[in-house]
Design a protein around this motif. Structure first.
Motif, PDB file in Angstrom:
ATOM      1  N   ARG A 153       1.346   5.347  -2.604  1.00 51.96           N
ATOM      2  CA  ARG A 153       0.406   4.589  -1.904  1.00 51.96           C
ATOM      3  C   ARG A 153      -0.796   3.985  -2.667  1.00 51.96           C
ATOM      4  O   ARG A 153      -1.357   2.847  -2.537  1.00 51.96           O
ATOM      5  CB  ARG A 153      -0.361   5.310  -0.711  1.00 51.96           C
ATOM      6  CG  ARG A 153       0.654   6.226   0.226  1.00 51.96           C
ATOM      7  CD  ARG A 153       1.689   5.290   1.156  1.00 51.96           C
ATOM      8  NE  ARG A 153       2.350   5.593   2.005  1.00 51.96           N
ATOM      9  CZ  ARG A 153       3.270   5.143   2.883  1.00 51.96           C
ATOM     10  NH1 ARG A 153       3.442   3.663   2.859  1.00 51.96           N
ATOM     11  NH2 ARG A 153       4.225   5.662   3.413  1.00 51.96           N
ATOM     12  N   LEU A 184       0.453   1.406  -4.985  1.00 49.16           N
ATOM     13  CA  LEU A 184       0.604  -0.002  -4.257  1.00 49.16           C
ATOM     14  C   LEU A 184      -0.602  -0.534  -3.828  1.00 49.16           C
ATOM     15  O   LEU A 184      -0.606  -1.597  -3.293  1.00 49.16           O
ATOM     16  CB  LEU A 184       1.457   0.236  -2.957  1.00 49.16           C
ATOM     17  CG  LEU A 184       3.008   0.766  -3.371  1.00 49.16           C
ATOM     18  CD1 LEU A 184       3.649   0.903  -1.872  1.00 49.16           C
ATOM     19  CD2 LEU A 184       3.604  -0.621  -3.825  1.00 49.16           C
ATOM     20  N   GLU A 219      -2.842   0.398  -1.656  1.00 44.83           N
ATOM     21  CA  GLU A 219      -3.007   0.823  -0.023  1.00 44.83           C
ATOM     22  C   GLU A 219      -4.224   1.639  -0.062  1.00 44.83           C
ATOM     23  O   GLU A 219      -4.884   1.459   1.134  1.00 44.83           O
ATOM     24  CB  GLU A 219      -1.666   1.500   0.714  1.00 44.83           C
ATOM     25  CG  GLU A 219      -0.841   0.355   0.466  1.00 44.83           C
ATOM     26  CD  GLU A 219       0.630   1.232   1.168  1.00 44.83           C
ATOM     27  OE1 GLU A 219       0.492   2.271   1.581  1.00 44.83           O
ATOM     28  OE2 GLU A 219       1.676   0.268   1.291  1.00 44.83           O
ATOM     29  N   ILE A 220      -4.447   2.586  -0.755  1.00 43.25           N
ATOM     30  CA  ILE A 220      -5.594   3.620  -0.773  1.00 43.25           C
ATOM     31  C   ILE A 220      -6.240   3.870  -2.128  1.00 43.25           C
ATOM     32  O   ILE A 220      -5.576   3.530  -3.175  1.00 43.25           O
ATOM     33  CB  ILE A 220      -5.175   5.077  -0.045  1.00 43.25           C
ATOM     34  CG1 ILE A 220      -3.909   5.467  -0.755  1.00 43.25           C
ATOM     35  CG2 ILE A 220      -4.953   4.655   1.413  1.00 43.25           C
ATOM     36  CD1 ILE A 220      -3.401   6.869  -0.309  1.00 43.25           C
ATOM     37  N   ARG A 264       1.993   7.448   6.767  1.00 41.78           N
ATOM     38  CA  ARG A 264       1.682   5.806   7.080  1.00 41.78           C
ATOM     39  C   ARG A 264       0.658   5.555   8.170  1.00 41.78           C
ATOM     40  O   ARG A 264      -0.314   5.098   8.254  1.00 41.78           O
ATOM     41  CB  ARG A 264       2.936   5.362   7.367  1.00 41.78           C
ATOM     42  CG  ARG A 264       2.951   3.834   7.904  1.00 41.78           C
ATOM     43  CD  ARG A 264       2.623   3.037   6.622  1.00 41.78           C
ATOM     44  NE  ARG A 264       1.339   2.679   6.268  1.00 41.78           N
ATOM     45  CZ  ARG A 264       0.886   2.191   5.294  1.00 41.78           C
ATOM     46  NH1 ARG A 264       1.647   2.069   4.012  1.00 41.78           N
ATOM     47  NH2 ARG A 264      -0.401   2.104   5.213  1.00 41.78           N
ATOM     48  N   ILE A 278      -2.888   6.800   7.401  1.00 36.04           N
ATOM     49  CA  ILE A 278      -3.567   5.739   6.678  1.00 36.04           C
ATOM     50  C   ILE A 278      -3.998   4.524   7.393  1.00 36.04           C
ATOM     51  O   ILE A 278      -5.267   4.120   7.384  1.00 36.04           O
ATOM     52  CB  ILE A 278      -2.639   5.167   5.516  1.00 36.04           C
ATOM     53  CG1 ILE A 278      -2.492   6.330   4.693  1.00 36.04           C
ATOM     54  CG2 ILE A 278      -3.415   4.051   5.013  1.00 36.04           C
ATOM     55  CD1 ILE A 278      -1.478   5.948   3.438  1.00 36.04           C
ATOM     56  N   ASP A 279      -3.005   4.117   8.529  1.00 38.59           N
ATOM     57  CA  ASP A 279      -3.200   2.782   9.313  1.00 38.59           C
ATOM     58  C   ASP A 279      -4.276   3.070  10.438  1.00 38.59           C
ATOM     59  O   ASP A 279      -5.302   2.425  10.737  1.00 38.59           O
ATOM     60  CB  ASP A 279      -1.973   2.316   9.674  1.00 38.59           C
ATOM     61  CG  ASP A 279      -1.198   1.714   9.040  1.00 38.59           C
ATOM     62  OD1 ASP A 279      -1.339   1.335   7.811  1.00 38.59           O
ATOM     63  OD2 ASP A 279       0.282   1.600   9.371  1.00 38.59           O
TER      64      ASP A 279
END
Length: 478
Positions: free
Chosen positions: A348, A351, A353-354, A388, A391-392
């Motif tokens: 993650r 990518l 994302e975080i 997931r 995170i979202d």
């Protein structure tokens, strides 16, 4: 003619202090321009410096982890030069008697000597991109606690120099000396580089200033090697100079003729007394150094049984290593936590994302999620989906819980272990697959996986693999 590059580094690291080195202004990063300045760091007449005790402790720690000699007596000097980011027109630094000398750091089997580490004040920051006619000066950074780590010219490739910078960055982070955040200017590097034929004296060197990423360091060195090689091979003169690196073009360009020490007209600072440290004071400070990456690496491999490669990844970044340590407090299974950290968490991060520095969930919640998967509270295949959601939901904000427990409850992921349901499903699987059942009972063990898969498919995560396997084996014996 074979030309050998010779590289020395000057690494500038801002110390993790609450206030500046010679005044009480905040050392926190950022803030409105010129909002964290006082009469002292702005060079108003009549002000006097007062040395930050914490800064002295941190440079001693830095020297200790780099195997330096710590001087019991050190003094302060004024380095004189005029530049708009330096309101006093001199920088309080150390020339004749630095705190740390004669150290060394080994990286990838190569030993790099540390000539000295000295303590000084940082300069302000000039902003050039708001107008083509003038530059702006922000003095918030002026007076920050800064150490300069000066190496001997022991490196010969961009790879060696970058590996060394990464090692120093990690060491300073682990010792709680510097945040190492190069994007904030907390760690910057000047590169001194020259080329000469093998066995000949060192060539004319150029200094590339203020490189603030490992990638920029590598690109600047590679371009400078190319530039100097071209000049030497074409019999063009090289002059000792200071250069800047253009990140957009990947090229260095001349800034000014390189100064020597006498150009700065160093002289002892009359306002700051010499610093005297006793042996017991130095030892007491060194005793407070936290566990360094080498010791963590040994503990991870020896005590936790983690592979050398995985331990190296975990310890390369202190934020990641600390997160791993904290997750273990929730679920003490090092191999399981390591596996999910390196596969899912870092995936993650890679990518985009975080970010490791600002994860949207706690290490305790991360550890709890792994505990659910590895103690058969949920299926391990569902762990990715829960992460997931964690995170979202945190990114979206609001009142919806992002804890793994609440997410698993809402998604119906907790395994209930209804043995009656398991037995009835397996009875149906055995009834509907007479040929594989007969094969298994005749001694063909390989068909067991097929029957197990059919049962798992029908149960849809409502039982653990262990319960399914145990029940199926018992039914097939009948």
């Amino acid at each position: 003619m074979k030309l050998i590059p010779t590289i020395g580094l000057e690494i500038h690291a801002e110390l993790m202090t609450a206030s500046k080195v010679f005044c009480s202004c905040s050392a926190e990063f950022g803030g409105s321009p010129n909002s964290r300045c006082c009469a002292g760091c702005s060079a108003f007449p009549g002000t006097l410096p007062m040395l930050n005790k914490k800064a002295v402790e941190l440079i001693i720690k830095a020297g200790a982890v780099m195997n330096c000699e710590i001087a019991p007596l050190t003094s302060w000097d004024r380095k004189n030069y005029f530049y708009p980011d330096l309101p006093k027109a001199y920088q309080i630094s150390q020339f004749n008697a630095p705190v740390c000398t004669n150290g060394s750091v080994e990286t990838d089997g190569k030993k790099v000597r540390i000539k000295q580490i000295h303590l000084e004040e940082d300069a302000g920051k000039l902003i050039h991109d708001q107008s083509s006619k003038y530059s702006l000066a922000d003095y918030n950074r002026g007076g920050m606690c800064l150490i300069e780590i000066v190496t001997e010219p022991d490196m010969h490739t961009a790879e060696e120099a970058c590996a060394f910078v990464e090692k120093i960055r990690s060491m300073l982070q682990y010792a709680d000396v510097c945040s190492g955040r190069m994007e904030q200017g907390a760690l910057r590097c000047d590169v001194n580089i020259s080329l000469a034929p093998e066995g000949a004296p060192l060539g004319v060197r150029a200094e590339i200033k203020n490189l603030n990423s490992v990638r920029s360091i590598a690109r600047a060195i590679e371009h400078e090697i190319y530039r100097q090689t071209e000049a030497i091979q074409n019999n063009q003169p090289l002059v000792q100079q200071t250069r800047r690196f253009n990140d957009a073009t990947g090229e260095t360009y001349a800034m000014r003729t390189k100064e020597n020490a006498h150009d700065y007209r160093y002289f002892p600072d009359p306002d700051i007394p010499a610093l005297v440290l006793t042996d017991s004071e130095i030892k007491a400070i060194i005793a407070t150094i936290p566990e360094m990456p080498e010791k963590r690496y040994a503990r991870y491999t020896d005590e936790y049984g983690i592979t050398a490669g995985d331990a190296e990844i975990l310890t390369a970044n202190k934020v990641l290593s600390n997160f791993f340590e904290s997750a273990l407090k929730e679920y003490n299974n090092p191999k399981a936590v390591c596996a999910f950290t390196l596969t899912e968490l870092l995936r993650r991060v890679n990518l985009g994302e975080i970010e490791l520095d600002s994860l949207p969930f706690s290490a305790a919640d991360f550890g709890l999620l792994i505990k659910y998967g590895y103690t058969d509270k949920i299926n391990r295949g569902d762990m990715k989906d829960v992460l997931r959601a964690m995170i979202d939901r945190r990114a979206a904000g609001g009142s919806i819980s992002s804890s793994p427990k609440d997410i698993c409850d809402e998604m119906g992921l907790f395994i209930s272990e209804d043995l009656g349901l398991v037995e009835s499903v397996i009875d149906e699987v055995i009834k509907n697959n007479p040929n594989p059942v007969a094969q298994y009972r005749a001694g063909e063990q390989k068909v067991f996986g097929f029957l197990m898969g059919q049962a798992s498919k029908e149960l849809k995560g409502k039982a653990t693999p262990a319960i399914i396997k145990e029940t199926l084996e018992k039914k097939l014996k009948v």
